[in-house]
Write a protein that holds these residues in place. Structure first.
Motif, short mmCIF file in Angstrom:
data_model
loop_
_atom_site.label_atom_id
_atom_site.label_comp_id
_atom_site.label_asym_id
_atom_site.label_seq_id
_atom_site.Cartn_x
_atom_site.Cartn_y
_atom_site.Cartn_z
N MET A 161 -11.66 7.88 15.66
CA MET A 161 -10.62 7.42 16.58
C MET A 161 -9.48 6.67 15.89
O MET A 161 -8.32 6.85 16.22
CB MET A 161 -11.23 6.51 17.66
N ALA A 162 -9.82 5.79 14.95
CA ALA A 162 -8.81 4.93 14.33
C ALA A 162 -9.13 4.74 12.86
O ALA A 162 -10.27 4.91 12.42
CB ALA A 162 -8.76 3.59 15.05
N ILE A 163 -8.11 4.37 12.11
CA ILE A 163 -8.29 4.11 10.68
C ILE A 163 -9.16 2.88 10.49
O ILE A 163 -8.96 1.85 11.13
CB ILE A 163 -6.92 3.91 9.99
N SER A 164 -10.12 2.98 9.57
CA SER A 164 -10.98 1.85 9.23
C SER A 164 -11.05 1.72 7.70
O SER A 164 -10.43 2.51 6.98
CB SER A 164 -12.39 2.04 9.82
N ASP A 165 -11.83 0.77 7.24
CA ASP A 165 -11.92 0.50 5.80
C ASP A 165 -12.33 1.75 5.00
O ASP A 165 -11.80 1.99 3.92
CB ASP A 165 -12.94 -0.61 5.53
N VAL A 166 -13.27 2.54 5.52
CA VAL A 166 -13.73 3.71 4.78
C VAL A 166 -12.59 4.72 4.57
O VAL A 166 -12.47 5.32 3.50
CB VAL A 166 -14.97 4.37 5.44
N HIS A 167 -11.74 4.89 5.58
CA HIS A 167 -10.60 5.81 5.45
C HIS A 167 -9.60 5.28 4.41
O HIS A 167 -9.06 6.06 3.62
CB HIS A 167 -9.90 6.00 6.79
N LEU A 168 -9.37 3.98 4.43
CA LEU A 168 -8.45 3.38 3.46
C LEU A 168 -8.98 3.52 2.03
O LEU A 168 -8.24 3.92 1.13
CB LEU A 168 -8.23 1.90 3.78
N ALA A 169 -10.26 3.20 1.84
CA ALA A 169 -10.86 3.29 0.50
C ALA A 169 -10.81 4.73 -0.01
O ALA A 169 -10.47 4.97 -1.18
CB ALA A 169 -12.29 2.77 0.54
N ASP A 170 -11.14 5.68 0.86
CA ASP A 170 -11.12 7.08 0.44
C ASP A 170 -9.70 7.57 0.18
O ASP A 170 -9.46 8.37 -0.75
CB ASP A 170 -11.82 7.96 1.48
N ALA A 171 -8.74 7.09 0.96
CA ALA A 171 -7.33 7.46 0.75
C ALA A 171 -6.84 6.95 -0.59
O ALA A 171 -6.18 7.68 -1.35
CB ALA A 171 -6.46 6.92 1.88
N ILE A 172 -7.17 5.71 -0.90
CA ILE A 172 -6.75 5.13 -2.18
C ILE A 172 -7.37 5.91 -3.34
O ILE A 172 -6.70 6.26 -4.31
CB ILE A 172 -7.09 3.63 -2.24
N GLU A 173 -8.66 6.24 -3.22
CA GLU A 173 -9.32 7.02 -4.27
C GLU A 173 -8.65 8.39 -4.44
O GLU A 173 -8.40 8.83 -5.57
CB GLU A 173 -10.80 7.21 -3.93
N ASP A 174 -8.34 9.05 -3.33
CA ASP A 174 -7.69 10.37 -3.40
C ASP A 174 -6.31 10.29 -4.04
O ASP A 174 -5.94 11.14 -4.85
CB ASP A 174 -7.59 10.99 -2.00
N LEU A 175 -5.54 9.27 -3.66
CA LEU A 175 -4.19 9.13 -4.23
C LEU A 175 -4.24 8.88 -5.73
O LEU A 175 -3.46 9.46 -6.50
CB LEU A 175 -3.42 8.01 -3.52
N VAL A 176 -5.17 8.04 -6.15
CA VAL A 176 -5.31 7.78 -7.59
C VAL A 176 -5.74 9.04 -8.31
O VAL A 176 -5.19 9.39 -9.36
CB VAL A 176 -6.30 6.62 -7.84
N LYS A 177 -6.70 9.76 -7.75
CA LYS A 177 -7.19 10.98 -8.39
C LYS A 177 -6.07 12.01 -8.55
O LYS A 177 -5.97 12.66 -9.59
CB LYS A 177 -8.34 11.56 -7.57
N ARG A 178 -5.22 12.14 -7.53
CA ARG A 178 -4.13 13.12 -7.59
C ARG A 178 -3.00 12.68 -8.51
O ARG A 178 -2.28 13.52 -9.06
CB ARG A 178 -3.57 13.37 -6.19
N SER A 179 -2.81 11.38 -8.68
CA SER A 179 -1.65 10.91 -9.45
C SER A 179 -1.97 10.52 -10.89
O SER A 179 -1.08 10.41 -11.71
CB SER A 179 -1.01 9.71 -8.74
#
Length: 193
Positions: A161-179
């Motif tokens: 339903m809404a963004i939570s800590d797990v989504h933020l942590a996974d987003a940060i990991e994905d952005l670092v991995k791609r960049s």
């Protein structure tokens, strides 16, 4: 036809009452330095005060000594401003509720918004204000908005339903991995113990 591309909020101007009420609130409560003033160039009977909200941009207030302050809530209707949110550090956020209460300013108390913490209250003229503190810092080279966009995509894909800590942590990991490149062939999670 082409877009008109914006590059950030330049300033927000609010209608105030008397000059001192604005100075006392914007600088004396919210700590925004009062950086300059001049007459309103469209109406010289109105004064124009400028405050720095902390990022070098501006919050400006039109004041008129003949106007009286009215703390009644501003209308909540289509076409009106619902609220203005200002960023505060985590350390400041933990002090906000107490500091508002010391002044007798009613507030919402802490609100957990998933990706940020918020508190709401009204200024002396009835504007609803929010003080917000992100729960995360973006990786170097990224903005909060980029992390939120990635977290949104992850949240939607998972049906949450809404963004939570797990989504933020996974987003940060994905952005670092791609960049950020790595010499490793396999960058997946490991258990070295």
């Amino acid at each position: 036809m082409q877009k008109i591309q914006t590059q950030g909020v330049h300033h927000i101007t609010l209608n105030g009452a008397d000059r001192q009420t604005s100075i006392d609130f914007w600088e004396g409560v919210l700590g925004m330095p009062f950086v300059f003033e001049q007459p309103n160039l469209d109406d010289h009977d109105v004064n124009h005060l400028y405050f720095d909200p902390g990022d070098g941009r501006l919050i400006t207030i039109f004041t008129d000594e003949a106007r009286k302050k009215d703390s009644s809530p501003n209308p909540n209707a289509p076409g009106t401003v619902h609220h203005i949110a200002f960023s505060v550090s985590r350390a400041t956020f933990t002090q906000v509720e107490r500091r508002l209460e010391e002044r007798g300013i009613p507030n919402s108390g802490h609100k957990d918004r998933g990706f940020m913490d918020s508190i709401y209250f009204r200024d002396p003229l009835g504007h609803l204000l929010e003080l917000a503190s992100y729960k995360f810092e973006p990786p170097v080279g990224f903005t909060h908005a980029q992390v939120l966009l990635e977290a949104h995509r992850i949240r939607v894909a998972r049906g949450d339903m809404a963004i939570s800590d797990v989504h933020l942590a996974d987003a940060i990991e994905d952005l670092v991995k791609r960049s950020q490149e790595s010499l490793s062939d396999d960058r997946g999670p490991k258990q070295p113990y």
